[in-house]
Design a protein around this motif. Structure first.
Motif, PDB file in Angstrom:
ATOM      1  N   THR A   1      13.439   9.079  -6.039  1.00 25.77           N
ATOM      2  CA  THR A   1      12.796   8.091  -5.180  1.00 25.77           C
ATOM      3  C   THR A   1      13.567   6.780  -5.224  1.00 25.77           C
ATOM      4  OG1 THR A   1      10.647   9.099  -5.642  1.00 25.77           O
ATOM      5  CG2 THR A   1      10.650   6.914  -4.626  1.00 25.77           C
ATOM      6  N   ARG A   2      13.979   6.322  -4.069  1.00 22.38           N
ATOM      7  CA  ARG A   2      14.769   5.089  -3.973  1.00 22.38           C
ATOM      8  C   ARG A   2      14.017   3.955  -3.288  1.00 22.38           C
ATOM      9  NH1 ARG A   2      16.827   7.433  -7.232  1.00 22.38           N
ATOM     10  NH2 ARG A   2      18.816   8.544  -7.257  1.00 22.38           N
ATOM     11  N   LEU A   3      13.004   4.287  -2.475  1.00 23.77           N
ATOM     12  CA  LEU A   3      12.419   3.253  -1.620  1.00 23.77           C
ATOM     13  C   LEU A   3      10.973   3.595  -1.294  1.00 23.77           C
ATOM     14  CD1 LEU A   3      14.315   1.653   1.352  1.00 23.77           C
ATOM     15  CD2 LEU A   3      11.996   2.486   1.735  1.00 23.77           C
ATOM     16  N   VAL A   4      10.118   2.566  -1.281  1.00 23.10           N
ATOM     17  CA  VAL A   4       8.741   2.676  -0.807  1.00 23.10           C
ATOM     18  C   VAL A   4       8.587   1.717   0.372  1.00 23.10           C
ATOM     19  CG1 VAL A   4       6.322   2.203  -1.325  1.00 23.10           C
ATOM     20  CG2 VAL A   4       7.739   3.397  -2.998  1.00 23.10           C
ATOM     21  N   PHE A   5       8.007   2.228   1.463  1.00 24.58           N
ATOM     22  CA  PHE A   5       7.861   1.448   2.690  1.00 24.58           C
ATOM     23  C   PHE A   5       6.379   1.297   3.014  1.00 24.58           C
ATOM     24  CE2 PHE A   5       7.632   0.497   7.126  1.00 24.58           C
ATOM     25  CZ  PHE A   5       8.799  -0.180   7.442  1.00 24.58           C
ATOM     26  N   ILE A   6       5.925   0.041   3.149  1.00 27.86           N
ATOM     27  CA  ILE A   6       4.539  -0.229   3.500  1.00 27.86           C
ATOM     28  C   ILE A   6       4.504  -1.333   4.556  1.00 27.86           C
ATOM     29  CG2 ILE A   6       3.639   0.439   1.238  1.00 27.86           C
ATOM     30  CD1 ILE A   6       3.349  -2.550   0.586  1.00 27.86           C
ATOM     31  N   GLU A   7       3.330  -1.592   5.094  1.00 31.15           N
ATOM     32  CA  GLU A   7       3.115  -2.686   6.040  1.00 31.15           C
ATOM     33  C   GLU A   7       2.047  -3.618   5.488  1.00 31.15           C
ATOM     34  OE1 GLU A   7       3.911  -0.108  10.119  1.00 31.15           O
ATOM     35  OE2 GLU A   7       1.985   0.023   9.066  1.00 31.15           O
ATOM     36  N   THR A   8       2.229  -4.915   5.646  1.00 32.50           N
ATOM     37  CA  THR A   8       1.219  -5.873   5.184  1.00 32.50           C
ATOM     38  C   THR A   8      -0.131  -5.555   5.815  1.00 32.50           C
ATOM     39  OG1 THR A   8       2.963  -7.555   5.116  1.00 32.50           O
ATOM     40  CG2 THR A   8       0.695  -8.313   4.915  1.00 32.50           C
ATOM     41  N   ILE A   9      -0.145  -5.470   7.141  1.00 34.26           N
ATOM     42  CA  ILE A   9      -1.297  -4.991   7.907  1.00 34.26           C
ATOM     43  C   ILE A   9      -0.800  -3.787   8.686  1.00 34.26           C
ATOM     44  CG2 ILE A   9      -3.046  -5.540   9.632  1.00 34.26           C
ATOM     45  CD1 ILE A   9      -2.606  -8.509   8.975  1.00 34.26           C
ATOM     46  N   ALA A  10      -1.390  -2.631   8.436  1.00 31.31           N
ATOM     47  CA  ALA A  10      -0.839  -1.384   8.967  1.00 31.31           C
ATOM     48  C   ALA A  10      -1.040  -1.256  10.464  1.00 31.31           C
ATOM     49  CB  ALA A  10      -1.482  -0.196   8.254  1.00 31.31           C
ATOM     50  N   ASN A  11      -0.052  -0.662  11.114  1.00 30.58           N
ATOM     51  CA  ASN A  11      -0.100  -0.364  12.541  1.00 30.58           C
ATOM     52  C   ASN A  11      -0.128   1.147  12.732  1.00 30.58           C
ATOM     53  OD1 ASN A  11       0.195  -0.336  15.326  1.00 30.58           O
ATOM     54  ND2 ASN A  11       2.394  -0.731  15.279  1.00 30.58           N
ATOM     55  N   PRO A  12      -1.253   1.713  13.232  1.00 26.40           N
ATOM     56  CA  PRO A  12      -2.357   1.023  13.903  1.00 26.40           C
ATOM     57  C   PRO A  12      -3.646   0.949  13.097  1.00 26.40           C
ATOM     58  CG  PRO A  12      -2.332   3.294  14.582  1.00 26.40           C
ATOM     59  CD  PRO A  12      -1.231   3.154  13.564  1.00 26.40           C
ATOM     60  N   SER A  13      -3.648   1.393  11.838  1.00 20.01           N
ATOM     61  CA  SER A  13      -4.916   1.524  11.121  1.00 20.01           C
ATOM     62  C   SER A  13      -5.523   0.179  10.716  1.00 20.01           C
ATOM     63  CB  SER A  13      -4.732   2.401   9.870  1.00 20.01           C
ATOM     64  OG  SER A  13      -3.821   1.804   8.959  1.00 20.01           O
ATOM     65  N   ILE A  14      -4.725  -0.908  10.746  1.00 13.18           N
ATOM     66  CA  ILE A  14      -5.186  -2.264  10.423  1.00 13.18           C
ATOM     67  C   ILE A  14      -5.777  -2.306   9.008  1.00 13.18           C
ATOM     68  CG2 ILE A  14      -6.314  -4.324  11.359  1.00 13.18           C
ATOM     69  CD1 ILE A  14      -4.428  -2.998  13.311  1.00 13.18           C
ATOM     70  N   GLU A  15      -5.137  -1.607   8.098  1.00 16.28           N
ATOM     71  CA  GLU A  15      -5.490  -1.657   6.683  1.00 16.28           C
ATOM     72  C   GLU A  15      -4.491  -2.537   5.946  1.00 16.28           C
ATOM     73  OE1 GLU A  15      -7.335   2.679   5.658  1.00 16.28           O
ATOM     74  OE2 GLU A  15      -5.208   2.644   6.147  1.00 16.28           O
ATOM     75  N   VAL A  16      -4.915  -3.108   4.831  1.00 16.22           N
ATOM     76  CA  VAL A  16      -4.015  -3.913   4.008  1.00 16.22           C
ATOM     77  C   VAL A  16      -3.725  -3.184   2.711  1.00 16.22           C
ATOM     78  CG1 VAL A  16      -4.768  -6.098   5.000  1.00 16.22           C
ATOM     79  CG2 VAL A  16      -5.924  -5.204   2.973  1.00 16.22           C
ATOM     80  N   CYS A  17      -2.684  -3.615   2.028  1.00 16.81           N
ATOM     81  CA  CYS A  17      -2.240  -2.951   0.806  1.00 16.81           C
ATOM     82  C   CYS A  17      -2.054  -3.989  -0.287  1.00 16.81           C
ATOM     83  CB  CYS A  17      -0.919  -2.224   1.074  1.00 16.81           C
ATOM     84  SG  CYS A  17      -0.241  -1.371  -0.359  1.00 16.81           S
TER      85      CYS A  17
END
Length: 434
Positions: free
Chosen positions: A176-192
């Motif tokens: 595993t080299r990389l983890v990719f997330i979104e601050t506010i997810a598109n389109p679920s509009i969830e936060v992490c």
């Protein structure tokens, strides 16, 4: 002038050593360090005693030299200047410097689109046999890029719940080299929980990449929470006017310096005018995102109380532990994206879209105009109501919030489900739309 690997030299305006505080740039220590002020001035060049107040557009693909020796060895030992547009000319470097400063990053690299930015990161940091993790509920085209394109080159992708750190760590391996997330997810509009995930990634030696398109640095700065790289589709809120296409990567200086040669060779060039438009958008980012967030909070509350709406996904409506995470991650507003789950399924979504008058249907987001579309699901460029399961993605713009609510209410009230609307509910809706 190329380095020993055949690559052009780093541009001093966006290198890891450049902090934006020299005589050629805006100095936070002298002119003020509030985020709002930095949005207005970041990336500006004050090196000349008389200068244009707005950055001029350098609409050229190449520089000319009076003295051929200056091409390789500038007089006075100066740092070599860019000579060709793939090395990034002034409008692009100004945008890179501005977004890097606002995100608290060492450096930045701008490209032709948000997806190009994501591709540059993945193609630079991943090799055959590597493994990447993407958070569940992320933008479908990002996931498709990983599965469909990276998979052809022997790179494995796992999709893991963004909220389950135990599952995230269990999914990691020595590859595993990389983890990719979104601050506010598109389109679920969830936060992490970026900070919690960054601790795991740091312990495992994994690069954490955060797509901050929906929040922008006006609302969240993922590097402050431990992210290594931050990506924006500047086409959206950062540019903010529906009139440009651009992407940008900011973060650790060593990683940006790895990405730079990839960008030079791929040639996914951001044009001078689009870069100029994006920087113009940055100048008004603060008040735009404040207005949009305040409006979206009211709209989400109205929708959550409406009988035609089954559920509303919006960070500002979170409760319990999720609410505490939102307060930590988004202290200045929850952004302008709302996911509406309607009673009545596909037929209801189509009826609402047709019933809207002010709000326009458009398969993008983040501009001055409030727009709605079916959330992107599953296939490239597909916004299909039959795949959306009765959902609509609303991007709040700069109109008066009462006008937006009134338009939504008109369209929703035409749905059959509101036949059971009670007088008490009617009074509440009238109060919110008056």
């Amino acid at each position: 002038m190329n380095d020993r690997n055949g690559m052009p030299p780093s541009n001093p305006a966006t290198s890891a050593e450049h902090d934006g505080s020299g005589s050629n740039g805006y100095r936070p220590d002298r002119y003020g360090d509030s985020l709002q002020t930095r949005m207005v001035h970041a990336g500006s060049d004050r090196s000349q005693p008389v200068r244009p107040l707005t950055e001029p557009i350098v609409q050229s693909s190449v520089y000319a030299f009076d003295e051929p020796p200056d091409f390789a060895h500038p007089p006075g030992g100066a740092v070599p200047q860019p000579m060709y547009s793939r090395e990034h000319f002034p409008n692009v470097t100004a945008l890179e410097a501005a977004v890097a400063e606002l995100e608290g990053a060492d450096a930045g690299y701008a490209v032709a689109s948000g997806m190009a930015a994501i591709a540059h990161v993945l193609m630079t940091l991943l090799s055959q046999g590597d493994h990447v993790i993407i958070a569940e509920g992320s933008y479908c085209d990002t996931e498709l890029l990983m599965h469909r394109i990276l998979g052809r080159f022997g790179i494995e992708t796992s999709v893991v719940s963004r909220c389950d750190h135990i599952a995230m760590e269990r999914a990691m391996s020595d590859r595993t080299r990389l983890v990719f997330i979104e601050t506010i997810a598109n389109p679920s509009i969830e936060v992490c929980d970026i900070a919690g995930l960054s601790e795991i990634c740091r312990r495992r030696g994994v690069v954490l990449v955060v797509d901050n398109t929906f929040a922008t640095p006006a609302l969240c700065r993922p590097i402050e929470h431990g992210a290594d790289l931050v990506i924006h589709s500047a086409t959206k809120f950062l540019g903010g006017h529906h009139d440009l296409t651009a992407g940008i990567i900011v973060g650790r200086g060593d990683l940006i310096e790895e990405i730079r040669p990839t960008g030079y060779l791929l040639g996914a060039l951001l044009g001078a005018f689009d870069a100029w438009l994006a920087l113009r958008g940055v100048r008004t980012l603060g008040p735009r995102m404040a207005w949009i967030s305040e409006s979206a909070q009211r709209i989400a509350g109205f929708l959550a109380a409406h009988p035609a709406v089954r559920h509303v996904s919006y960070p500002g409506l979170a409760t319990g532990a999720d609410a505490e995470l939102v307060r930590t991650l988004l202290p200045d507003g929850a952004g302008g994206m709302i996911l509406i789950h309607l009673e009545g399924g596909v037929a209801a979504t189509e009826a609402v879209v047709r019933g809207l008058e002010l709000i326009q249907f458009a398969p993008s987001l983040g501009g001055t105009v409030t727009t709605v579309c079916y959330p992107p699901v599953g296939r490239m460029g597909v916004y299909d109501p039959h795949l959306s399961s009765g959902q609509l993605r609303l991007s709040v713009g700069l109109e008066a919030v009462d006008d937006i609510i009134r338009d939504l209410d008109r369209a929703l009230m035409r749905l059959p489900v509101v036949n059971d609307f009670t007088p008490v509910q009617q009074v509440e809706t009238e109060r919110m739309t008056s």
